[in-house]
Write a protein that holds these residues in place. Structure first.
Motif, PDB file in Angstrom:
ATOM      1  N   ASP A 296       0.832  -1.206   0.000  1.00 42.94           N
ATOM      2  CA  ASP A 296       0.000   0.000   0.000  1.00 42.94           C
ATOM      3  C   ASP A 296       0.866   1.256   0.000  1.00 42.94           C
ATOM      4  OD1 ASP A 296      -2.438  -1.447   0.048  1.00 42.94           O
ATOM      5  OD2 ASP A 296      -2.202  -1.763   2.207  1.00 42.94           O
ATOM      6  N   SER A 297       1.945   1.238   0.777  1.00 44.60           N
ATOM      7  CA  SER A 297       2.851   2.380   0.788  1.00 44.60           C
ATOM      8  C   SER A 297       3.622   2.477  -0.527  1.00 44.60           C
ATOM      9  CB  SER A 297       3.824   2.287   1.968  1.00 44.60           C
ATOM     10  OG  SER A 297       3.148   2.507   3.185  1.00 44.60           O
ATOM     11  N   ALA A 298       3.926   1.330  -1.125  1.00 43.23           N
ATOM     12  CA  ALA A 298       4.581   1.340  -2.434  1.00 43.23           C
ATOM     13  C   ALA A 298       3.693   2.021  -3.467  1.00 43.23           C
ATOM     14  CB  ALA A 298       4.903  -0.090  -2.864  1.00 43.23           C
ATOM     15  N   VAL A 299       2.399   1.703  -3.429  1.00 41.67           N
ATOM     16  CA  VAL A 299       1.442   2.344  -4.334  1.00 41.67           C
ATOM     17  C   VAL A 299       1.395   3.851  -4.063  1.00 41.67           C
ATOM     18  CG1 VAL A 299      -1.015   2.571  -4.841  1.00 41.67           C
ATOM     19  CG2 VAL A 299       0.028   0.310  -4.750  1.00 41.67           C
ATOM     20  N   THR A 300       1.449   4.231  -2.780  1.00 42.34           N
ATOM     21  CA  THR A 300       1.441   5.646  -2.417  1.00 42.34           C
ATOM     22  C   THR A 300       2.659   6.363  -2.983  1.00 42.34           C
ATOM     23  OG1 THR A 300       0.252   5.168  -0.365  1.00 42.34           O
ATOM     24  CG2 THR A 300       1.383   7.280  -0.502  1.00 42.34           C
ATOM     25  N   VAL A 301       3.830   5.736  -2.869  1.00 45.31           N
ATOM     26  CA  VAL A 301       5.055   6.335  -3.404  1.00 45.31           C
ATOM     27  C   VAL A 301       4.950   6.506  -4.917  1.00 45.31           C
ATOM     28  CG1 VAL A 301       7.529   5.981  -3.760  1.00 45.31           C
ATOM     29  CG2 VAL A 301       6.504   5.481  -1.524  1.00 45.31           C
ATOM     30  N   LEU A 302       4.440   5.505  -5.603  1.00 43.76           N
ATOM     31  CA  LEU A 302       4.249   5.630  -7.052  1.00 43.76           C
ATOM     32  C   LEU A 302       3.257   6.739  -7.367  1.00 43.76           C
ATOM     33  CD1 LEU A 302       4.134   1.849  -8.066  1.00 43.76           C
ATOM     34  CD2 LEU A 302       6.034   3.451  -8.310  1.00 43.76           C
ATOM     35  N   GLY A 303       2.225   6.889  -6.513  1.00 45.18           N
ATOM     36  CA  GLY A 303       1.286   7.991  -6.681  1.00 45.18           C
ATOM     37  C   GLY A 303       1.972   9.330  -6.524  1.00 45.18           C
ATOM     38  N   MET A 304       2.912   9.415  -5.588  1.00 46.83           N
ATOM     39  CA  MET A 304       3.638  10.664  -5.392  1.00 46.83           C
ATOM     40  C   MET A 304       4.519  10.992  -6.601  1.00 46.83           C
ATOM     41  SD  MET A 304       4.611  10.907  -1.325  1.00 46.83           S
ATOM     42  CE  MET A 304       5.378   9.290  -1.137  1.00 46.83           C
ATOM     43  N   ILE A 305       5.134   9.967  -7.186  1.00 43.90           N
ATOM     44  CA  ILE A 305       5.957  10.195  -8.374  1.00 43.90           C
ATOM     45  C   ILE A 305       5.092  10.698  -9.530  1.00 43.90           C
ATOM     46  CG2 ILE A 305       7.349   9.039 -10.144  1.00 43.90           C
ATOM     47  CD1 ILE A 305       8.432   7.212  -7.937  1.00 43.90           C
ATOM     48  N   VAL A 306       3.938  10.071  -9.720  1.00 35.06           N
ATOM     49  CA  VAL A 306       3.013  10.533 -10.771  1.00 35.06           C
ATOM     50  C   VAL A 306       2.509  11.937 -10.449  1.00 35.06           C
ATOM     51  CG1 VAL A 306       0.772  10.122 -11.856  1.00 35.06           C
ATOM     52  CG2 VAL A 306       2.333   8.204 -11.451  1.00 35.06           C
ATOM     53  N   GLY A 307       2.219  12.193  -9.159  1.00 38.07           N
ATOM     54  CA  GLY A 307       1.780  13.522  -8.754  1.00 38.07           C
ATOM     55  C   GLY A 307       2.816  14.588  -9.055  1.00 38.07           C
ATOM     56  N   ALA A 308       4.080  14.248  -8.877  1.00 39.26           N
ATOM     57  CA  ALA A 308       5.155  15.196  -9.194  1.00 39.26           C
ATOM     58  C   ALA A 308       5.175  15.514 -10.680  1.00 39.26           C
ATOM     59  CB  ALA A 308       6.497  14.616  -8.757  1.00 39.26           C
ATOM     60  N   ALA A 309       5.001  14.465 -11.499  1.00 40.33           N
ATOM     61  CA  ALA A 309       4.969  14.677 -12.949  1.00 40.33           C
ATOM     62  C   ALA A 309       3.788  15.556 -13.342  1.00 40.33           C
ATOM     63  CB  ALA A 309       4.896  13.325 -13.656  1.00 40.33           C
ATOM     64  N   ILE A 310       2.629  15.281 -12.768  1.00 35.43           N
ATOM     65  CA  ILE A 310       1.434  16.082 -13.068  1.00 35.43           C
ATOM     66  C   ILE A 310       1.643  17.528 -12.634  1.00 35.43           C
ATOM     67  CG2 ILE A 310      -0.978  16.444 -12.408  1.00 35.43           C
ATOM     68  CD1 ILE A 310      -1.280  13.406 -12.303  1.00 35.43           C
ATOM     69  N   ALA A 311       2.201  17.718 -11.444  1.00 36.43           N
ATOM     70  CA  ALA A 311       2.399  19.070 -10.917  1.00 36.43           C
ATOM     71  C   ALA A 311       3.258  19.908 -11.859  1.00 36.43           C
ATOM     72  CB  ALA A 311       3.043  19.008  -9.529  1.00 36.43           C
ATOM     73  N   HIS A 312       4.316  19.321 -12.399  1.00 35.12           N
ATOM     74  CA  HIS A 312       5.190  20.095 -13.288  1.00 35.12           C
ATOM     75  C   HIS A 312       4.644  20.176 -14.706  1.00 35.12           C
ATOM     76  CE1 HIS A 312       8.678  21.425 -10.999  1.00 35.12           C
ATOM     77  NE2 HIS A 312       8.481  20.359 -10.243  1.00 35.12           N
ATOM     78  N   ASN A 313       4.035  19.120 -15.179  1.00 34.49           N
ATOM     79  CA  ASN A 313       3.482  19.167 -16.537  1.00 34.49           C
ATOM     80  C   ASN A 313       2.316  20.141 -16.650  1.00 34.49           C
ATOM     81  OD1 ASN A 313       5.276  17.309 -17.669  1.00 34.49           O
ATOM     82  ND2 ASN A 313       4.022  15.554 -17.075  1.00 34.49           N
ATOM     83  N   PHE A 314       1.556  20.305 -15.556  1.00 28.86           N
ATOM     84  CA  PHE A 314       0.402  21.199 -15.561  1.00 28.86           C
ATOM     85  C   PHE A 314       0.698  22.561 -14.934  1.00 28.86           C
ATOM     86  CE2 PHE A 314      -2.956  17.528 -15.561  1.00 28.86           C
ATOM     87  CZ  PHE A 314      -2.446  17.093 -16.772  1.00 28.86           C
ATOM     88  N   GLY A 315       1.951  22.815 -14.590  1.00 29.54           N
ATOM     89  CA  GLY A 315       2.321  24.127 -14.038  1.00 29.54           C
ATOM     90  C   GLY A 315       1.796  24.374 -12.643  1.00 29.54           C
ATOM     91  N   MET A 316       1.623  23.313 -11.847  1.00 30.44           N
ATOM     92  CA  MET A 316       1.070  23.475 -10.503  1.00 30.44           C
ATOM     93  C   MET A 316       2.138  23.626  -9.421  1.00 30.44           C
ATOM     94  SD  MET A 316      -2.271  20.986 -10.391  1.00 30.44           S
ATOM     95  CE  MET A 316      -1.409  19.468 -10.787  1.00 30.44           C
ATOM     96  N   ALA A 317       3.386  23.322  -9.733  1.00 36.03           N
ATOM     97  CA  ALA A 317       4.455  23.425  -8.729  1.00 36.03           C
ATOM     98  C   ALA A 317       4.778  24.887  -8.459  1.00 36.03           C
ATOM     99  CB  ALA A 317       5.695  22.685  -9.208  1.00 36.03           C
ATOM    100  N   GLY A 318       5.183  25.179  -7.233  1.00 35.93           N
ATOM    101  CA  GLY A 318       5.558  26.540  -6.885  1.00 35.93           C
ATOM    102  C   GLY A 318       6.841  26.960  -7.578  1.00 35.93           C
ATOM    103  N   ASN A 319       7.018  28.254  -7.723  1.00 34.02           N
ATOM    104  CA  ASN A 319       8.232  28.825  -8.302  1.00 34.02           C
ATOM    105  C   ASN A 319       8.991  29.580  -7.218  1.00 34.02           C
ATOM    106  OD1 ASN A 319       7.793  28.148 -11.188  1.00 34.02           O
ATOM    107  ND2 ASN A 319       6.006  29.462 -10.942  1.00 34.02           N
ATOM    108  N   ALA A 320      10.290  29.381  -7.149  1.00 36.57           N
ATOM    109  CA  ALA A 320      11.101  30.011  -6.117  1.00 36.57           C
ATOM    110  C   ALA A 320      11.335  31.493  -6.412  1.00 36.57           C
ATOM    111  CB  ALA A 320      12.436  29.296  -5.994  1.00 36.57           C
ATOM    112  N   ASP A 321      11.425  32.289  -5.348  1.00 36.26           N
ATOM    113  CA  ASP A 321      11.845  33.677  -5.496  1.00 36.26           C
ATOM    114  C   ASP A 321      13.287  33.706  -5.988  1.00 36.26           C
ATOM    115  OD1 ASP A 321       9.404  34.542  -4.472  1.00 36.26           O
ATOM    116  OD2 ASP A 321      10.161  34.688  -2.423  1.00 36.26           O
ATOM    117  N   ALA A 322      13.668  34.800  -6.632  1.00 38.41           N
ATOM    118  CA  ALA A 322      15.039  34.909  -7.134  1.00 38.41           C
ATOM    119  C   ALA A 322      15.533  36.343  -7.008  1.00 38.41           C
ATOM    120  CB  ALA A 322      15.109  34.451  -8.588  1.00 38.41           C
ATOM    121  N   MET A 323      16.813  36.481  -6.814  1.00 42.74           N
ATOM    122  CA  MET A 323      17.471  37.782  -6.794  1.00 42.74           C
ATOM    123  C   MET A 323      18.621  37.719  -7.786  1.00 42.74           C
ATOM    124  SD  MET A 323      17.418  40.845  -5.367  1.00 42.74           S
ATOM    125  CE  MET A 323      16.665  40.692  -3.728  1.00 42.74           C
TER     126      MET A 323
END
Length: 363
Positions: A296-323
């Protein structure tokens, strides 16, 4: 209980020291360990998203799973089990990852950021606590994803086997694997150092049951400060280490891989806290449980990996401040990320209500 408490505190100290060492060895500042960020990098390295600055097969993740597996086998605690709402856990893993990447860090990195003086992480801490509080309310009302059942022992080695494959791909570096040339993904310690750090922390986390979400959950539910002592130990160790090394910068100015979008940091980590309580553990704990044989935790980890891909492919990840050259560029969470967080909160509410079982109510 006394020895167990010392083990949790000792594990927290080792995690803090490992984070400091990995940062000094090349990992991004205030990111000696970050489960969400490192799983995102692995997703990028495998080509699941195209964000070129966050693509690298992180050996720390491999080490955490394998270290937990070795410790569990040595202690005869490796138990292959599965069947507790795997599809729901997959979705929860995706939701937790969306929230963490909006904040730019998992609960473990949140503590490490605070230990480096990153005051912007306070919003994440408050949101994390609020999310855990929401999850605890449903636990008290009888929330449960059901029990897991014993499965073939070989099934328990699926995620550890996947991690061995990830390590092999890192070392072989075939052309189809992506490696960042700049940004956080290009900042990393030598792979053997990273792997060793992950193995040590994974083994200790397995023995101590260290969990970022579990610590606060137990405080809210039982007034039990056993696990939270490990979290405090991580913070204190990182704080003292950064003060000694001159890396402590307490300010609201630009911090490493962070942003000032406080509301959405709060809500993003609220997703992480709530989702982690429903899952029975934070992202770190899910890796450790997967190393112990939990399908069950293995499935959760795979879900997190897919979630990371979705977050970046759909522009949902946060962007860091920069100077750059004295010019400040604000980061934060864009509209797709805000929509994703709102949808995640609704889905968590639906899952929480749909899985209430009065007969399992916590008294």
């Amino acid at each position: 209980m006394g020895k167990s408490k010392y083990l949790v505190i000792g594990t927290g100290v080792v995690v803090g020291l490992a984070a400091l060492l990995l940062t000094a060895a090349g990992n991004p500042a205030n990111m000696g360990f970050c489960i969400a960020c490192f799983l995102r990098d692995i997703a990028g390295g495998l080509g699941l998203h195209s964000a070129e600055k966050v693509q690298y097969l992180r050996p720390e993740i491999v080490g955490l799973v394998l270290g937990a597996m070795i410790a569990a086998l040595a202690g005869r605690e490796f138990r292959a089990r599965a069947g507790s709402a795997p599809a729901t856990r997959f979705v929860l893993g995706m939701i937790v990852m969306v929230g963490a990447l909006a904040f730019l860090g998992c609960p473990l990195r949140m503590v490490i950021r605070l230990g480096g003086g990153d005051v912007t992480a306070v919003a994440g801490l408050l949101g994390f606590a609020a999310g855990i509080g929401a999850g605890v309310l449903f636990l008290k009302k009888g929330f449960s994803l059901g029990r897991a059942y014993k499965v073939k022992k070989a099934d328990g080695f699926v995620l550890p086997g996947f991690m061995v494959a990830v390590l092999a791909l890192l070392i072989a570096a075939p052309a189809f694997i992506h490696f960042s040339q700049s940004g956080p993904g290009a900042s990393h310690a030598f792979w053997l150092v990273s792997l060793a750090g992950g193995l040590i922390v994974g083994a200790l986390a397995q023995k101590s049951r260290l969990c970022m979400a579990g610590g606060l959950r137990d405080v809210f539910l039982f007034r039990d400060f056993h696990l939270v002592s490990g979290i405090i130990a991580i913070f204190v160790t990182v704080l003292i280490g950064n003060l000694i090394l001159g890396n402590f910068h307490a300010a609201l100015e630009v911090q490493p891989v962070a942003h000032h979008d406080y509301l959405w940091s709060f809500l993003g980590m609220g997703l992480v806290g709530w989702g982690s309580v429903l899952l029975g553990g934070c992202p770190l704990r899910q890796l450790i449980l997967a190393g112990e044989g939990s399908g069950d935790s293995a499935v959760t980890v795979l879900g997190m990996i897919v979630g990371a891909a979705i977050a970046h492919n759909f522009g949902m990840a946060g962007n860091a401040d920069a100077m750059t050259d004295g010019v400040f560029t604000a980061g934060g969470v864009a509209m797709p990320g805000r929509i994703g967080i709102c949808i995640g909160l609704v889905v968590l509410l639906v899952i929480s209500i749909a899985n209430l079982h009065k007969e399992e109510k916590v008294k």
